[in-house]
Motif scaffolding. Structure first.
Motif, PDB file in Angstrom:
ATOM      1  N   ARG A   1       0.713   3.998  -3.007  1.00 56.54           N
ATOM      2  CA  ARG A   1       0.413   5.403  -2.718  1.00 56.54           C
ATOM      3  C   ARG A   1       1.531   6.332  -3.141  1.00 56.54           C
ATOM      4  O   ARG A   1       1.294   7.383  -3.730  1.00 56.54           O
TER       5      ARG A   1
ATOM      6  N   ARG B   1       1.219   9.273  -5.871  1.00 59.25           N
ATOM      7  CA  ARG B   1       1.133  10.656  -5.379  1.00 59.25           C
ATOM      8  C   ARG B   1       2.451  11.406  -5.369  1.00 59.25           C
ATOM      9  O   ARG B   1       2.453  12.632  -5.356  1.00 59.25           O
TER      10      ARG B   1
ATOM     11  N   GLU C   1       0.833  -1.210   0.000  1.00 57.45           N
ATOM     12  CA  GLU C   1       0.000   0.000   0.000  1.00 57.45           C
ATOM     13  C   GLU C   1       0.868   1.260   0.000  1.00 57.45           C
ATOM     14  O   GLU C   1       0.561   2.240  -0.678  1.00 57.45           O
TER      15      GLU C   1
END
Ligand code: JD8
Length: 262
Positions: free
Chosen positions: A223, A227, A219
């Motif tokens: 992410r 981002r 995760e």
């Protein structure tokens, strides 16, 4: 740690009485004083600004009150407690970026002095003169425009204070946080297990610590890839293993060619 703040808006710093910073002040970990720049003016209007040399919009902070403030808060004579000269921090959009690494650096100082500018900023000679005897750092929170340095000081002080010995307690461990391992953190969940039709991921309720650690890393990688291209580019080439590369591939992230995972 001793901290002095000079501002024309001392009321901005009321939140420093609250929560963990407030407790650090109460127990003596943080000796904080906020000073009104206007107390170092002498005219009836308590003037701190004037028009810019060279023209242009707005006003510039005059050097005289700042000079007296810095003389008072960073005297050349060693004070009775024998403390060293403060490090002067001046928030500015033209400063060096404030980072967690700088927060650690500042947490190791014994005395910080913050100069909060307003208007178009402080006459440059204040900083040039201060730099003849103090360590001066112009620091920026990021690439957006604020009205003045006050909010930047609140942010910097919060980041620094939580690094002081005894402030965080057992609740947090500093080396497990975001930016320590160069990736964003995985999402967090608490009870209830189902809320408004949204489930907590099954793996987090499995009790399988190996699977949980792997899921969290996947995760975090997904992410960060989605981002923070800047953080992806800064990852040391040998920091990704084959399972990391597989997780990034599933998240649709193209690794730069030539990066060989171990
Ligand atoms: C200090 C005056 C406003 C600065 C015209 C309007 C930090 N990341 C950051 N963005 N902005 C600031 C910041 C802005 C400040 C002052 C910090 C003092 N202003 C001025 C020059 C151009 N504006 C900041 N840290």
């Amino acid at each position: 740690m001793r901290v002095d703040i000079v501002s024309i808006f001392p009321e901005y710093f009321a939140p420093l009485d609250l929560s963990l910073i407030g407790r650090a002040r109460e127990n003596g970990t943080l000796r904080l004083a906020v000073h009104d720049l206007r107390s170092w003016t002498h005219d009836v209007h308590r003037t701190v600004d004037d028009t810019p040399y060279g023209g242009g919009p707005g006003m510039v902070m005059r050097p005289e009150p700042w000079g007296e403030a810095l003389d008072a808060l960073a005297p050349d004579e060693l004070s009775p407690d024998g403390h060293t000269l403060p490090r002067l921090l001046v928030p500015s959009p033209a400063g060096v970026p404030f980072t967690q690494a700088m927060a650690h650096e500042l947490a190791a100082e014994s005395h910080l002095l913050f100069a909060c500018g307003r208007y178009e900023g402080i006459d440059q000679r204040v900083l040039d003169h201060a730099a003849t005897r103090l360590r001066v750092t112009e620091v920026s929170l990021g690439d957006y425009v604020l009205f003045g340095g006050e909010v930047a000081v609140l942010v910097i002080l919060e980041a620094v204070t939580r690094l002081l010995p005894g402030v965080l307690g057992n609740a947090g461990s500093l080396d497990e946080e975001s930016h320590a391992h160069g990736l964003l953190e995985a999402p967090m969940y608490t009870k209830p297990a189902t809320w408004r039709g949204h489930e907590v991921p099954e793996v987090l309720r499995s009790g399988d610590h190996g699977r949980i650690a792997r899921w969290r890393r996947d995760e975090a990688l997904a992410r960060t890839a989605a981002r923070r291209p800047d953080m992806m580019a800064a990852l040391p080439p040998d920091s990704l293993d084959k399972r990391d590369v597989a997780a990034l591939d599933r998240a649709g992230f193209q690794l730069p060619p030539g990066d060989v995972a171990k």
